[in-house]
Scaffold this motif. Structure first.
Motif, PDB file in Angstrom:
ATOM      1  N   VAL A  30       0.945  -1.193   0.103  1.00  0.00           N
ATOM      2  CA  VAL A  30      -0.039   0.038  -0.184  1.00  0.00           C
ATOM      3  C   VAL A  30       0.904   1.309  -0.009  1.00  0.00           C
ATOM      4  CG1 VAL A  30      -1.636   1.507   1.264  1.00  0.00           C
ATOM      5  CG2 VAL A  30      -1.778  -1.186   1.037  1.00  0.00           C
ATOM      6  N   HIS A  31       0.616   2.252  -0.921  1.00  0.00           N
ATOM      7  CA  HIS A  31       1.364   3.484  -1.173  1.00  0.00           C
ATOM      8  C   HIS A  31       0.793   4.540  -0.201  1.00  0.00           C
ATOM      9  CE1 HIS A  31       3.635   1.219  -4.345  1.00  0.00           C
ATOM     10  NE2 HIS A  31       2.578   0.562  -4.236  1.00  0.00           N
ATOM     11  N   ALA A  32       1.868   5.753  -0.036  1.00  0.00           N
ATOM     12  CA  ALA A  32       1.182   6.379   0.715  1.00  0.00           C
ATOM     13  C   ALA A  32       0.779   7.638  -0.401  1.00  0.00           C
ATOM     14  CB  ALA A  32       2.560   7.350   1.583  1.00  0.00           C
ATOM     15  N   ALA A  33      -0.349   8.567  -0.026  1.00  0.00           N
ATOM     16  CA  ALA A  33      -0.918   9.308  -0.944  1.00  0.00           C
ATOM     17  C   ALA A  33      -0.828  10.747  -0.303  1.00  0.00           C
ATOM     18  CB  ALA A  33      -2.360   9.143  -1.161  1.00  0.00           C
ATOM     19  N   VAL A  34       0.207  10.962   0.392  1.00  0.00           N
ATOM     20  CA  VAL A  34       0.337  12.313   1.227  1.00  0.00           C
ATOM     21  C   VAL A  34       0.785  13.300   0.202  1.00  0.00           C
ATOM     22  CG1 VAL A  34       1.104  11.407   3.359  1.00  0.00           C
ATOM     23  CG2 VAL A  34       3.063  11.723   1.428  1.00  0.00           C
ATOM     24  N   ASN A  35       0.265  14.578   0.286  1.00  0.00           N
ATOM     25  CA  ASN A  35       0.275  15.577  -0.653  1.00  0.00           C
ATOM     26  C   ASN A  35       1.940  16.237  -0.639  1.00  0.00           C
ATOM     27  OD1 ASN A  35      -2.311  15.491  -1.821  1.00  0.00           O
ATOM     28  ND2 ASN A  35      -3.028  16.638  -0.251  1.00  0.00           N
ATOM     29  N   GLU A  36       2.516  16.051   0.617  1.00  0.00           N
ATOM     30  CA  GLU A  36       3.813  16.655   0.659  1.00  0.00           C
ATOM     31  C   GLU A  36       4.544  15.544   1.609  1.00  0.00           C
ATOM     32  OE1 GLU A  36       2.840  19.946   3.823  1.00  0.00           O
ATOM     33  OE2 GLU A  36       2.330  20.143   1.670  1.00  0.00           O
ATOM     34  N   PRO A  37       5.799  15.448   1.622  1.00  0.00           N
ATOM     35  CA  PRO A  37       6.239  14.551   2.492  1.00  0.00           C
ATOM     36  C   PRO A  37       6.067  14.990   4.157  1.00  0.00           C
ATOM     37  CG  PRO A  37       8.054  15.466   0.973  1.00  0.00           C
ATOM     38  CD  PRO A  37       6.893  16.369   0.978  1.00  0.00           C
ATOM     39  N   VAL A  38       5.791  13.754   4.564  1.00  0.00           N
ATOM     40  CA  VAL A  38       5.199  14.025   6.130  1.00  0.00           C
ATOM     41  C   VAL A  38       6.414  13.143   7.059  1.00  0.00           C
ATOM     42  CG1 VAL A  38       3.854  12.910   7.786  1.00  0.00           C
ATOM     43  CG2 VAL A  38       2.786  13.602   5.456  1.00  0.00           C
ATOM     44  N   LEU A  39       6.723  14.385   8.118  1.00  0.00           N
ATOM     45  CA  LEU A  39       7.754  14.011   8.920  1.00  0.00           C
ATOM     46  C   LEU A  39       7.017  13.295  10.144  1.00  0.00           C
ATOM     47  CD1 LEU A  39      10.725  14.324   9.421  1.00  0.00           C
ATOM     48  CD2 LEU A  39      10.155  16.134  11.245  1.00  0.00           C
ATOM     49  N   LEU A  40       7.584  12.151  10.434  1.00  0.00           N
ATOM     50  CA  LEU A  40       7.530  11.496  11.881  1.00  0.00           C
ATOM     51  C   LEU A  40       8.297  11.486  12.588  1.00  0.00           C
ATOM     52  CD1 LEU A  40       5.565   7.948  11.148  1.00  0.00           C
ATOM     53  CD2 LEU A  40       4.253   9.905  12.229  1.00  0.00           C
ATOM     54  N   ALA A  41       8.175  12.322  13.824  1.00  0.00           N
ATOM     55  CA  ALA A  41       9.213  12.217  14.775  1.00  0.00           C
ATOM     56  C   ALA A  41       9.212  11.114  15.570  1.00  0.00           C
ATOM     57  CB  ALA A  41       8.806  13.560  15.617  1.00  0.00           C
ATOM     58  N   PRO A  42      10.438  10.646  16.296  1.00  0.00           N
ATOM     59  CA  PRO A  42      10.196   9.580  17.175  1.00  0.00           C
ATOM     60  C   PRO A  42       9.145   9.513  18.224  1.00  0.00           C
ATOM     61  CG  PRO A  42      12.543  10.390  17.028  1.00  0.00           C
ATOM     62  CD  PRO A  42      11.820  11.435  16.299  1.00  0.00           C
ATOM     63  N   GLY A  43       8.391   8.496  18.297  1.00  0.00           N
ATOM     64  CA  GLY A  43       7.276   8.448  19.371  1.00  0.00           C
ATOM     65  C   GLY A  43       5.877   8.963  18.372  1.00  0.00           C
ATOM     66  N   GLU A  44       6.108   9.709  17.273  1.00  0.00           N
ATOM     67  CA  GLU A  44       4.946  10.360  16.819  1.00  0.00           C
ATOM     68  C   GLU A  44       4.049   9.115  15.884  1.00  0.00           C
ATOM     69  OE1 GLU A  44       4.119  14.654  14.825  1.00  0.00           O
ATOM     70  OE2 GLU A  44       5.699  13.608  14.225  1.00  0.00           O
ATOM     71  N   ARG A  45       2.761   9.470  16.028  1.00  0.00           N
ATOM     72  CA  ARG A  45       2.032   8.682  14.880  1.00  0.00           C
ATOM     73  C   ARG A  45       1.027   9.743  14.058  1.00  0.00           C
ATOM     74  NH1 ARG A  45      -0.701   8.690  20.231  1.00  0.00           N
ATOM     75  NH2 ARG A  45      -2.666   9.499  20.068  1.00  0.00           N
ATOM     76  N   LYS A  46       0.908   9.034  12.855  1.00  0.00           N
ATOM     77  CA  LYS A  46       0.099   9.964  12.104  1.00  0.00           C
ATOM     78  C   LYS A  46      -0.939   9.031  11.126  1.00  0.00           C
ATOM     79  CE  LYS A  46       2.734  14.350  11.744  1.00  0.00           C
ATOM     80  NZ  LYS A  46       3.732  15.057  11.200  1.00  0.00           N
ATOM     81  N   LEU A  47      -1.822   9.270  10.747  1.00  0.00           N
ATOM     82  CA  LEU A  47      -2.728   8.784   9.939  1.00  0.00           C
ATOM     83  C   LEU A  47      -2.578   9.165   8.503  1.00  0.00           C
ATOM     84  CD1 LEU A  47      -4.950   6.562  10.257  1.00  0.00           C
ATOM     85  CD2 LEU A  47      -6.769   8.514  10.460  1.00  0.00           C
TER      86      LEU A  47
END
Ligand SMILES: O=c1ccn([C@H]2C[C@H](O)[C@@H](COP(=O)(O)OP(=O)(O)OP(=O)(O)O)O2)c(=O)[nH]1
Length: 147
Positions: A30-47
């Motif tokens: 499954v591929h990411a359809a993010v509009n721009e690069p998304v940064l995940l910091a250590p411990g961070e979660r994102k949908l």
């Protein structure tokens, strides 16, 4: 054989639909359809959006699971693994990523972020009872046989 339908959502013509990377791969990447690069910091979660919705036969569910390479190399995994996609869900499939690594990680558009597997869900009916049938184990659990 089960027929599954993917619908590409508007604005995602450049995003691959889920696909097997080898003939006998169990999972569809499954591929990411993010509009721009998304940064995940250590411990961070994102949908993370995937750019598609789907339909499958009523007896199936789809499971969203981590990719072992991302988990091993970067500590990136799915927080709710396996994520459950219900057969009646028509919204965009999303992937709940978490960074369990020590370094920030950037998710780029089109990157393969997870894999999706299909499972048959057994049909069950439920009833309320006063007594349950006896077993040898009984109420033993949580390591009651030792380690
Ligand atoms: O990793 C996931 C998990 C779920 N979903 C979508 C499809 C699924 O059918 C719906 C609901 O998921 P779930 O039943 O796990 O969530 P809930 O917290 O119980 O929400 P709901 O009340 O909407 O059922 O959300 C995803 O896109 N990705």
């Amino acid at each position: 054989m089960y027929q599954v339908s993917f619908k590409r959502l508007p604005g995602n013509e450049d995003i691959q639909l889920p696909r097997r990377m080898s003939e006998l791969a169990a999972g569809f990447d499954v591929h990411a359809a993010v509009n721009e690069p998304v940064l995940l910091a250590p411990g961070e979660r994102k949908l993370i959006p995937t750019g598609f919705a789907m339909a499958m036969p009523a007896e199936l569910e789809a499971q969203i699971r981590p990719r072992s390479g991302l988990a091993f190399k970067h500590g990136i995994t799915c927080l709710n693994t396996p994520g459950t996609i219900d057969a009646d869900y028509r919204g965009e499939v999303k992937v709940l990523l978490v960074n369990l690594g020590q370094e920030p990680f950037t998710i780029e558009r089109g990157e393969r972020i997870a894999q999706m597997l299909f499972q048959v869900v057994p049909k069950v009916t439920i009833e309320e009872v006063d007594e349950l049938p006896d077993t040898v184990r009984g109420e033993g659990g949580f390591g009651h046989t030792g380690v």
